[in-house]
Design a protein around this motif. Structure first.
Motif, PDB file in Angstrom:
ATOM      1  N   LEU A 103       6.284   0.286   6.312  1.00  0.00           N
ATOM      2  CA  LEU A 103       7.707   0.155   6.632  1.00  0.00           C
ATOM      3  C   LEU A 103       8.583   0.856   5.593  1.00  0.00           C
ATOM      4  CD1 LEU A 103       7.769  -3.528   7.916  1.00  0.00           C
ATOM      5  CD2 LEU A 103       7.817  -1.412   9.270  1.00  0.00           C
ATOM      6  N   ARG A 104       8.222   0.742   4.321  1.00  0.00           N
ATOM      7  CA  ARG A 104       9.005   1.416   3.267  1.00  0.00           C
ATOM      8  C   ARG A 104       8.854   2.930   3.349  1.00  0.00           C
ATOM      9  NH1 ARG A 104      11.066  -1.412  -1.138  1.00  0.00           N
ATOM     10  NH2 ARG A 104      12.122   0.569  -1.432  1.00  0.00           N
TER      11      ARG A 104
ATOM     12  N   GLN B 138       1.169  -3.100   5.546  1.00  0.00           N
ATOM     13  CA  GLN B 138       2.239  -3.130   6.541  1.00  0.00           C
ATOM     14  C   GLN B 138       3.605  -2.961   5.869  1.00  0.00           C
ATOM     15  OE1 GLN B 138       1.968  -3.137   9.975  1.00  0.00           O
ATOM     16  NE2 GLN B 138       4.140  -2.687   9.787  1.00  0.00           N
ATOM     17  N   ALA B 139       3.818  -3.650   4.759  1.00  0.00           N
ATOM     18  CA  ALA B 139       5.080  -3.511   4.024  1.00  0.00           C
ATOM     19  C   ALA B 139       5.246  -2.082   3.506  1.00  0.00           C
ATOM     20  CB  ALA B 139       5.131  -4.509   2.872  1.00  0.00           C
ATOM     21  N   LEU B 140       4.159  -1.483   3.032  1.00  0.00           N
ATOM     22  CA  LEU B 140       4.205  -0.111   2.537  1.00  0.00           C
ATOM     23  C   LEU B 140       4.514   0.871   3.673  1.00  0.00           C
ATOM     24  CD1 LEU B 140       3.837   1.640   0.014  1.00  0.00           C
ATOM     25  CD2 LEU B 140       1.394   1.717   0.519  1.00  0.00           C
TER      26      LEU B 140
ATOM     27  N   MET C 110       2.870 -11.255   1.026  1.00  0.00           N
ATOM     28  CA  MET C 110       1.634 -10.775   0.441  1.00  0.00           C
ATOM     29  C   MET C 110       1.492 -11.316  -0.967  1.00  0.00           C
ATOM     30  SD  MET C 110       3.075  -6.990   0.135  1.00  0.00           S
ATOM     31  CE  MET C 110       4.745  -7.396   0.539  1.00  0.00           C
TER      32      MET C 110
ATOM     33  N   ALA D 239      -1.295  -7.088   4.774  1.00  0.00           N
ATOM     34  CA  ALA D 239       0.151  -7.374   4.743  1.00  0.00           C
ATOM     35  C   ALA D 239       0.858  -6.405   3.782  1.00  0.00           C
ATOM     36  CB  ALA D 239       0.397  -8.819   4.325  1.00  0.00           C
ATOM     37  N   LEU D 240       0.222  -6.106   2.666  1.00  0.00           N
ATOM     38  CA  LEU D 240       0.767  -5.137   1.717  1.00  0.00           C
ATOM     39  C   LEU D 240       0.865  -3.754   2.354  1.00  0.00           C
ATOM     40  CD1 LEU D 240       1.633  -4.276  -1.168  1.00  0.00           C
ATOM     41  CD2 LEU D 240      -0.798  -4.011  -1.686  1.00  0.00           C
TER      42      LEU D 240
END
Length: 175
Positions: free
Chosen positions: A45-46, A41-43, A1, A38-39
């Motif tokens: 997962l975290r 999606q990463a958030l 991202m 994409a950001l």
């Protein structure tokens, strides 16, 4: 991202908030929106590391539109120059509690969690009761107890915060 792609697009939209510019720059919007997803999606997962109830979400279903409803607003700008998303176990619904992300130019970005309770009168009481019940069930080891204990230091820190960082009222402690 790539945050610079997101912020560059939103800054340009902020400075050129009109339909002609928006439609002429649709390709840039799509690139920035893909980076924002994409950001998200990463958030997800975290957040899923400590709250697995959000892992089923798909970023495209969590975002809000840029279009503004200007019918009753003094500001007739057609677009909100911010990418926003709400992540919860029920997607972007405001109930139950969730996590909110807003990327906006001019240092107005925001990441937070909680409950938007304007439409749900008894929400605050219900959330407090839930925290107390979970704390009583799990004893002093409960993370909920740590949240409750943190309310008093928050009162002391509040005077040092700037206006955008403050809540309008400090949550009452229930006994």
């Amino acid at each position: 991202m790539n945050m610079s792609v997101i912020l560059q697009y939103l800054t340009q939209l902020y400075e050129n908030n009109n339909r002609e510019w928006y439609h002429a720059n649709k390709a840039e919007y799509k690139k920035a929106n893909a980076e924002f997803e994409a950001l998200i999606q990463a958030l997800i997962l975290r957040i899923g590391e400590f709250d697995p109830s959000v892992l089923h979400n798909v970023p495209q279903t969590l975002t809000f539109k840029l279009n503004r409803d200007t019918r009753f607003s003094h500001d007739k700008s057609p677009y909100n120059p911010a990418f926003r998303a709400h992540i919860s176990s029920m997607g972007k619904l405001p109930i139950p509690v969730g996590y909110y992300l807003m990327i906006k130019p001019k240092d107005q970005s925001f990441l937070g969690g909680g409950l938007f309770a304007d439409m749900f009168k008894d929400a605050t009481t219900m959330v407090r009761d839930y925290i107390v019940q979970r704390t009583e069930r799990n004893g002093n080891r409960s993370p909920m107890l740590q949240i409750l204990k943190s309310i008093s230091p928050y009162r002391e820190q509040r005077s040092k915060m700037s206006l955008p960082d403050m809540t309008k009222s400090i949550p009452r402690q229930r006994v």
